[in-house]
Design a protein around this motif. Structure first.
Motif, PDB file in Angstrom:
ATOM      1  N   GLN A 135       0.824  -1.204   0.000  1.00  0.00           N
ATOM      2  CA  GLN A 135       0.000   0.000   0.000  1.00  0.00           C
ATOM      3  C   GLN A 135       0.863   1.260   0.000  1.00  0.00           C
ATOM      4  O   GLN A 135       0.552   2.239  -0.689  1.00  0.00           O
ATOM      5  CB  GLN A 135      -0.916   0.004   1.224  1.00  0.00           C
ATOM      6  CG  GLN A 135      -1.925   1.136   1.243  1.00  0.00           C
ATOM      7  CD  GLN A 135      -2.907   1.034   0.095  1.00  0.00           C
ATOM      8  OE1 GLN A 135      -3.792   0.197   0.109  1.00  0.00           O
ATOM      9  NE2 GLN A 135      -2.754   1.885  -0.902  1.00  0.00           N
TER      10      GLN A 135
ATOM     11  N   GLN B 223       2.014   1.871  -3.386  1.00  0.00           N
ATOM     12  CA  GLN B 223       0.933   2.369  -4.236  1.00  0.00           C
ATOM     13  C   GLN B 223       0.735   3.877  -4.034  1.00  0.00           C
ATOM     14  O   GLN B 223       0.464   4.611  -4.992  1.00  0.00           O
ATOM     15  CB  GLN B 223      -0.374   1.625  -3.931  1.00  0.00           C
ATOM     16  CG  GLN B 223      -0.374   0.159  -4.329  1.00  0.00           C
ATOM     17  CD  GLN B 223      -0.463  -0.045  -5.831  1.00  0.00           C
ATOM     18  OE1 GLN B 223      -0.332   0.891  -6.618  1.00  0.00           O
ATOM     19  NE2 GLN B 223      -0.666  -1.268  -6.250  1.00  0.00           N
ATOM     20  N   PHE B 224       0.853   4.352  -2.789  1.00  0.00           N
ATOM     21  CA  PHE B 224       0.806   5.796  -2.547  1.00  0.00           C
ATOM     22  C   PHE B 224       1.921   6.505  -3.319  1.00  0.00           C
ATOM     23  O   PHE B 224       1.701   7.549  -3.940  1.00  0.00           O
ATOM     24  CB  PHE B 224       0.939   6.088  -1.049  1.00  0.00           C
ATOM     25  CG  PHE B 224      -0.282   5.784  -0.247  1.00  0.00           C
ATOM     26  CD1 PHE B 224      -1.536   6.183  -0.668  1.00  0.00           C
ATOM     27  CD2 PHE B 224      -0.191   5.091   0.951  1.00  0.00           C
ATOM     28  CE1 PHE B 224      -2.674   5.905   0.072  1.00  0.00           C
ATOM     29  CE2 PHE B 224      -1.319   4.796   1.691  1.00  0.00           C
ATOM     30  CZ  PHE B 224      -2.560   5.205   1.260  1.00  0.00           C
TER      31      PHE B 224
ATOM     32  N   ASN C 271       3.453   5.396  -5.970  1.00  0.00           N
ATOM     33  CA  ASN C 271       3.220   5.274  -7.418  1.00  0.00           C
ATOM     34  C   ASN C 271       2.324   6.384  -7.936  1.00  0.00           C
ATOM     35  O   ASN C 271       2.545   6.926  -9.033  1.00  0.00           O
ATOM     36  CB  ASN C 271       2.579   3.921  -7.734  1.00  0.00           C
ATOM     37  CG  ASN C 271       3.549   2.771  -7.566  1.00  0.00           C
ATOM     38  OD1 ASN C 271       4.752   2.946  -7.664  1.00  0.00           O
ATOM     39  ND2 ASN C 271       3.021   1.594  -7.309  1.00  0.00           N
ATOM     40  N   LEU C 272       1.315   6.730  -7.162  1.00  0.00           N
ATOM     41  CA  LEU C 272       0.366   7.753  -7.606  1.00  0.00           C
ATOM     42  C   LEU C 272       1.090   9.072  -7.875  1.00  0.00           C
ATOM     43  O   LEU C 272       0.926   9.668  -8.945  1.00  0.00           O
ATOM     44  CB  LEU C 272      -0.724   7.935  -6.548  1.00  0.00           C
ATOM     45  CG  LEU C 272      -1.766   9.028  -6.839  1.00  0.00           C
ATOM     46  CD1 LEU C 272      -2.512   8.729  -8.120  1.00  0.00           C
ATOM     47  CD2 LEU C 272      -2.727   9.162  -5.668  1.00  0.00           C
TER      48      LEU C 272
ATOM     49  N   LYS D  13      -4.320  -2.419  -4.612  1.00  0.00           N
ATOM     50  CA  LYS D  13      -4.675  -2.043  -5.976  1.00  0.00           C
ATOM     51  C   LYS D  13      -6.036  -1.352  -6.023  1.00  0.00           C
ATOM     52  O   LYS D  13      -6.228  -0.386  -6.773  1.00  0.00           O
ATOM     53  CB  LYS D  13      -4.676  -3.277  -6.874  1.00  0.00           C
ATOM     54  CG  LYS D  13      -3.285  -3.830  -7.149  1.00  0.00           C
ATOM     55  CD  LYS D  13      -3.312  -4.888  -8.225  1.00  0.00           C
ATOM     56  CE  LYS D  13      -1.915  -5.309  -8.611  1.00  0.00           C
ATOM     57  NZ  LYS D  13      -1.892  -6.279  -9.729  1.00  0.00           N
TER      58      LYS D  13
ATOM     59  N   THR E 128      -7.408   0.306  -3.523  1.00  0.00           N
ATOM     60  CA  THR E 128      -7.212   1.616  -2.899  1.00  0.00           C
ATOM     61  C   THR E 128      -6.553   2.592  -3.857  1.00  0.00           C
ATOM     62  O   THR E 128      -6.872   3.788  -3.879  1.00  0.00           O
ATOM     63  CB  THR E 128      -6.362   1.465  -1.629  1.00  0.00           C
ATOM     64  OG1 THR E 128      -6.926   0.463  -0.781  1.00  0.00           O
ATOM     65  CG2 THR E 128      -6.291   2.774  -0.866  1.00  0.00           C
ATOM     66  N   PHE E 129      -5.637   2.088  -4.667  1.00  0.00           N
ATOM     67  CA  PHE E 129      -4.954   2.934  -5.651  1.00  0.00           C
ATOM     68  C   PHE E 129      -5.944   3.499  -6.662  1.00  0.00           C
ATOM     69  O   PHE E 129      -5.922   4.703  -6.969  1.00  0.00           O
ATOM     70  CB  PHE E 129      -3.877   2.115  -6.361  1.00  0.00           C
ATOM     71  CG  PHE E 129      -3.120   2.879  -7.400  1.00  0.00           C
ATOM     72  CD1 PHE E 129      -2.138   3.783  -7.033  1.00  0.00           C
ATOM     73  CD2 PHE E 129      -3.397   2.698  -8.750  1.00  0.00           C
ATOM     74  CE1 PHE E 129      -1.432   4.501  -8.000  1.00  0.00           C
ATOM     75  CE2 PHE E 129      -2.698   3.402  -9.716  1.00  0.00           C
ATOM     76  CZ  PHE E 129      -1.714   4.301  -9.336  1.00  0.00           C
TER      77      PHE E 129
END
Length: 239
Positions: free
Chosen positions: A82, A85-86, A88-89, A186, A188-189
């Motif tokens: 997670q 993923q933060f 990545n954004l 994923k 959440t992303f």
């Protein structure tokens, strides 16, 4: 260091630049198939990158940190997946623009807001393609269970002349376990992307609605007929 592979993935959207770097003749960018490939290749490469990241986090949890229980491994993987993923954004949204205009930003820090705003609009196409691919491709992949059937077919052909043991027969009938650390980050992303872009790209809300509706149908089917949780983590992975 994670910004490097993410930037490489984003660069795949410009096929002609890659062809020039490889000393290959460029193609006409006005052709429909060029736009299709330039939009799809970064999304596919990003998915492979995240799968490799997920595998590395599992290896770190089991081999490096040496967590014993499956619930602890799942909670560890969920947490770190997670966090990535933060990252990545924001790397996808502002990474390329920040690196390309670093000198200008250092001389005029106030311009960072304009840079981020312009970068968000430019990255919206990537996120739209990603949500659409996840809505269609991922849901079809989960419902069709092609990898599982392919594995079963391969094992049957390989053991065509041998009778499977009782353990092998039971293993082939064991349902899959839902991997919270793989799926939840994923989802959440995608949710973060939709919330971030809905004020400036309203069509993102429609794509988000399609995605979550498709995932709801898929998960409902998988939980009722396919998956069976083989361990209990007490909510550590998600709470």
């Amino acid at each position: 260091f994670w910004a490097i592979p993410v930037s490489v993935v984003n660069s795949l959207a410009n096929l002609n630049s890659i062809l020039q770097a490889l000393n290959i003749k460029t193609v006409d960018s006005s052709k429909p198939w060029y736009g299709f490939l330039s939009g799809l290749l970064p999304v596919i490469a990003f998915s492979f990158l995240l799968n490799a990241l997920f595998a590395l986090i599992i290896v770190a949890a089991k081999r490096v940190i040496k967590l014993k229980s499956r619930s602890d491994v799942d909670a560890y993987v969920t947490y770190w997946h997670q966090l990535y993923q933060f990252a990545n954004l924001w790397l996808i949204v502002i990474g390329g623009s920040i690196f390309n205009q670093l000198q200008a930003l250092l001389s005029n820090p106030e311009s960072i807001l304009n840079t981020v705003a312009n970068a968000m609009i430019g990255s919206s196409v990537f996120f739209l393609n990603m949500i659409l691919t996840q809505s269609v491709g991922k849901c079809a992949h989960d419902l069709s269970r092609i990898p599982k059937y392919s594995q079963s077919l391969f094992l049957r052909l390989w053991r065509s002349e041998r009778t499977p043991t009782k353990r092998q027969s039971e293993a082939s009938k064991t349902p899959d376990t839902y991997q919270w650390g793989y799926e939840i980050p994923k989802i959440t992303f995608i949710f973060m992307v939709v919330i971030l872009y809905c004020p400036i790209v309203p069509i993102m809300e429609i794509f988000g609605l399609v995605y979550f509706a498709a995932r709801y149908i898929t998960y409902k089917h998988q939980f009722l007929h396919v998956n069976a949780q083989s361990f209990e983590g007490g909510g550590n992975a998600t709470w």
